[in-house]
Every structure is written in structure tokens, then in C-alpha cells.
Design a protein around this motif. Structure first.
Motif, short mmCIF file in Angstrom:
data_model
loop_
_atom_site.label_atom_id
_atom_site.label_comp_id
_atom_site.label_asym_id
_atom_site.label_seq_id
_atom_site.Cartn_x
_atom_site.Cartn_y
_atom_site.Cartn_z
N VAL A 194 -5.95 53.77 -44.91
CA VAL A 194 -6.22 54.59 -46.10
C VAL A 194 -7.32 53.94 -46.95
CG1 VAL A 194 -5.26 55.47 -48.25
CG2 VAL A 194 -3.94 55.64 -46.14
N ASP A 195 -7.27 52.61 -47.13
CA ASP A 195 -8.32 51.92 -47.89
C ASP A 195 -9.67 52.08 -47.22
OD1 ASP A 195 -6.50 51.05 -49.76
OD2 ASP A 195 -6.18 49.11 -48.80
N ARG A 196 -9.70 52.02 -45.88
CA ARG A 196 -10.97 52.20 -45.16
C ARG A 196 -11.46 53.64 -45.29
NH1 ARG A 196 -13.27 49.31 -40.92
NH2 ARG A 196 -12.10 47.56 -41.80
N MET A 197 -10.53 54.58 -45.34
CA MET A 197 -10.90 55.99 -45.54
C MET A 197 -11.64 56.17 -46.87
SD MET A 197 -10.01 58.51 -43.30
CE MET A 197 -9.68 59.93 -44.33
N VAL A 198 -11.14 55.50 -47.89
CA VAL A 198 -11.80 55.59 -49.21
C VAL A 198 -13.21 55.03 -49.14
CG1 VAL A 198 -11.71 54.78 -51.60
CG2 VAL A 198 -9.60 55.50 -50.45
N GLN A 201 -15.57 57.57 -47.52
CA GLN A 201 -15.58 58.91 -48.10
C GLN A 201 -17.00 59.42 -48.38
OE1 GLN A 201 -13.28 59.33 -51.68
NE2 GLN A 201 -13.19 61.56 -51.55
N PHE A 215 -10.59 65.19 -46.02
CA PHE A 215 -10.28 63.84 -46.50
C PHE A 215 -8.83 63.78 -46.99
CE2 PHE A 215 -9.95 60.74 -49.96
CZ PHE A 215 -10.40 59.59 -49.33
N GLU A 216 -8.43 64.75 -47.80
CA GLU A 216 -7.07 64.77 -48.34
C GLU A 216 -6.04 64.90 -47.21
OE1 GLU A 216 -4.28 67.32 -51.47
OE2 GLU A 216 -6.39 67.86 -51.19
N VAL A 219 -5.85 61.52 -45.25
CA VAL A 219 -5.23 60.45 -46.05
C VAL A 219 -3.72 60.65 -46.10
CG1 VAL A 219 -4.94 59.58 -48.40
CG2 VAL A 219 -7.23 59.82 -47.45
N ASN A 220 -3.28 61.88 -46.36
CA ASN A 220 -1.83 62.16 -46.41
C ASN A 220 -1.17 61.87 -45.07
OD1 ASN A 220 -1.93 62.96 -49.08
ND2 ASN A 220 -2.19 65.13 -48.60
N PHE A 222 -2.21 59.73 -42.73
CA PHE A 222 -2.18 58.30 -42.47
C PHE A 222 -1.13 57.58 -43.30
CE2 PHE A 222 -6.66 58.66 -40.78
CZ PHE A 222 -6.32 58.32 -39.49
N VAL A 223 -0.93 58.04 -44.52
CA VAL A 223 0.11 57.44 -45.36
C VAL A 223 1.47 57.59 -44.67
CG1 VAL A 223 1.42 57.71 -47.50
CG2 VAL A 223 -1.08 57.67 -47.56
#
Length: 338
Positions: A194-198, A201, A215-216, A219-220, A222-223
Motif C-alpha cells: 500500500v505504501d508503494r502504491m502511494v 500514484q 487506485f482506490e 489499495v482496498n 491490498f489492505v
């Protein structure tokens, strides 16, 4: 604490008979169960002595005795003889013969069978996400507003997630997004994805038209994927345990079974195979009527998972402990051999 040979036989018989029937055991019942002859008066004296030691308790509704929390502890530590019925062994063997099953499938099936065999509740805690890294992402469009994402880790863990979008997403956007994620996230530990996704972005925004929605969605997903998995089986078995006939006790128990974080905390205290009896041993559980038998398994060198059986303190510890040790050992053998 030292018990005489006769006290040991009397106490062990009471524990095992109460486990089987959930009925307090009196001296007349005990006379018929023991393999030696002794008078009812002598048995009452022995039961009174065991009560003074704190191993037995006298109920308010019967002249019979039941094991105390301390008594169950003594039984598990000194008298229990572990045993698995052959039919149970055969039922479990079918799981481990399926060599093409994933680790998650084996653990969940084991969890289901354990709850069925014991008529108790089983809990499976999957390996910690920090030990797995993302290996590949596949995105399959279903229609203009939905797609299925398939995530695979370096240890073969697979997770599917269906995305439902509020607006149409083009095939080009889906393909570009999937390629970007594979290029930038492969090899990243799951708990860092998730941090790498940010971080990527802006790259996504520059190349993908519907980047906010995608993106949303990812992220959801992967969480959820990176969170520690806790799986329950047989919660309804608690409904049939006499200890939880009281509706308030049952509500409290069911509420605890729904709290995944609670069981993760309990798991952190365990090493190997452990038997925790009553709230003095299971401090996070606000009840004295529950025991937890837990067994850890380790695969791929450093990944740990855990199986638990949860039930009343009146559980057949000799069978439950043997089953837990057997299943954990077979899971380790199956996946460490691979």
C-alpha cells in the motif's frame, strides 16, 4: 501436589466421565466406573480430599463433583493420555493426500474437519503477511464496470477480488494499470504494498484515465490481502454446549468469536502446542468457562500459522491435543517438503 494411586484413579475417572456427560459425578456412579471395588463412603472421603486440594468442586444442584480449573490443569499436565480415533485420522488424511491444494485450502479444510470432529469451534490463523511478497497481478474484465483481480505471492498464496466500478473503465486503462503495478510492485512484501502504491500514484495518474477509481480499488484490495487471515469454523457448536445454555454467556462467547483481533492477540502468546484453561490462562477472554488448545505450524522456514480449538473447559483434552499436534505436523511436512 501428590495424589495416592487411588486418588489418581478416582480423579481421572471423574474428569473423563464429566467430560463425556456434562453431569456431576457422584460416589454411586463412580463405583460402577472404577475397575476396583471400594465402598461409597470411602469414595466420598477421597472426593472430599480432592476437593480440599482444589481439584474438584461441589455443585449447588447435586451431591456429585466436577473438575475445577485447577483440576483440568492437573489432568492435562499429569494424567492425560493423548489419543486419536482411527476414523479421525483417516478423515484428516484425505486433506493431506490432495497434493495440489494450496496452504490456505489445507488449513481451512483442517479447521472445518477439526470443528466437526470435536463439536467445538476451531480457529485458523494464516501466516503473517510480512513473510510474503507480491509475485504477480492479473486483471480480468467482466464488463465495462467490473473486473476480477488475481493476486499471487511468492509462496503460492492466491487471492481473488472482484472490483465494481461506479463508472465505465476501458480495457486500455485496465491493461495499463495492471502492467504498471506488475512493473513496480513485484517483489514488494505484502505489508509494504500500500505504501508503494502511494509512491507510484503520480505515475498511475499520468498514464491511466480512470486512475482514481482503479487506485482506490487496488489499495482496498491490498489492505485486505495483506491483513492477517483469521478463519472460524463451527461457531454454532457453542449453542449445544450446556455451559452456554445461559443466553448472556452465549452472547459473550459469540461476540468474542467475531473479534478476529482478539484471537490474533491470544495467538501471539502461544508457542508450540499449548492448553490454556479458564480466564486465568486465557487472560484476554472475559470468562472462566472457556479453554483454548492451540498449535503452531511453521512453513517455508519462517512463516508461522496457528490452529486453535475453542470450547468449554469440559473438553476432551486427550483427543483435542492429539488432533492439533497431528494436523500441525502434517501441514509442516506437506509444505516444507514442497
Amino acid at each position: 501436589m501428590e495424589l495416592t494411586e487411588r486418588q489418581t484413579k478416582v480423579f481421572k475417572t471423574i474428569v473423563e466421565e464429566f467430560t463425556r456427560t456434562a453431569e456431576p459425578v457422584g460416589s454411586h456412579t463412580l463405583m460402577n466406573l472404577l475397575d476396583f471395588h471400594v465402598s461409597s463412603a470411602t469414595l466420598r472421603n477421597e472426593m472430599a480430599a480432592l476437593e480440599e486440594m482444589g481439584l474438584l468442586e461441589k455443585t449447588h444442584t447435586s451431591s456429585g463433583r466436577v473438575p475445577s480449573t485447577k483440576g483440568y490443569r492437573y489432568y492435562v499436565d499429569h494424567l492425560m493420555v493423548k489419543h486419536i480415533e482411527p476414523k479421525m485420522m483417516n478423515a484428516l488424511q484425505t486433506i493431506f493426500d490432495a497434493r495440489n491444494s494450496s496452504m490456505e485450502e489445507v488449513v481451512r479444510q483442517s479447521c472445518d474437519i477439526l470443528s466437526q470432529m470435536t463439536n467445538l469451534t476451531s480457529v485458523a490463523l494464516g501466516p503473517d503477511a510480512r513473510y510474503q511478497a507480491l509475485q504477480h497481478i492479473t486483471l480480468i474484465p467482466l464488463n465495462e464496470k467490473s473486473a476480477v483481480a488475481i493476486f499471487v505471492t511468492n509462496h503460492g498464496h492466491t487471492e481473488n477480488k472482484t472490483f465494481q466500478f461506479s463508472e465505465s473503465v476501458s480495457m486500455n486503462d485496465l491493461t495499463t494499470c495492471c502492467n504498471l503495478l506488475n512493473e513496480n510492485l513485484v517483489g514488494v512484501p505484502l505489508n509494504e504494498v500500500v505504501d508503494r502504491m502511494v509512491e507510484i500514484q503520480p505515475l498511475l495518474a499520468a498514464k491511466v484515465q480512470r486512475h482514481e477509481m482503479l487506485f482506490e480499488a487496488f489499495v482496498n484490495a491490498f489492505v485486505k490481502f495483506a491483513s492477517d487471515q483469521v478463519y472460524f469454523s463451527g461457531q454454532s457448536n457453542m449453542l449445544y454446549q450446556p455451559e452456554f445454555a445461559d443466553i448472556e454467556k452465549l452472547k459473550k462467547m459469540m461476540s468474542m468469536l467475531e473479534d478476529s483481533s482478539l484471537w490474533r492477540q491470544i495467538a501471539e502468546e502461544n508457542t508450540g502446542t499449548v492448553v490454556r484453561i479458564g480466564k486465568d490462562n486465557v487472560k484476554l477472554l472475559d470468562t472462566d468457562d472457556v479453554s483454548v488448545v492451540a498449535s503452531k505450524f511453521k512453513i517455508h522456514g519462517d512463516e508461522e500459522g496457528q490452529l486453535m480449538i475453542v470450547g468449554p473447559t469440559r473438553m476432551p483434552y486427550n483427543e483435542v491435543v492429539a488432533l492439533m499436534e497431528y494436523v500441525s505436523r502434517r501441514i509442516e511436512e506437506m509444505f516444507n517438503d514442497d
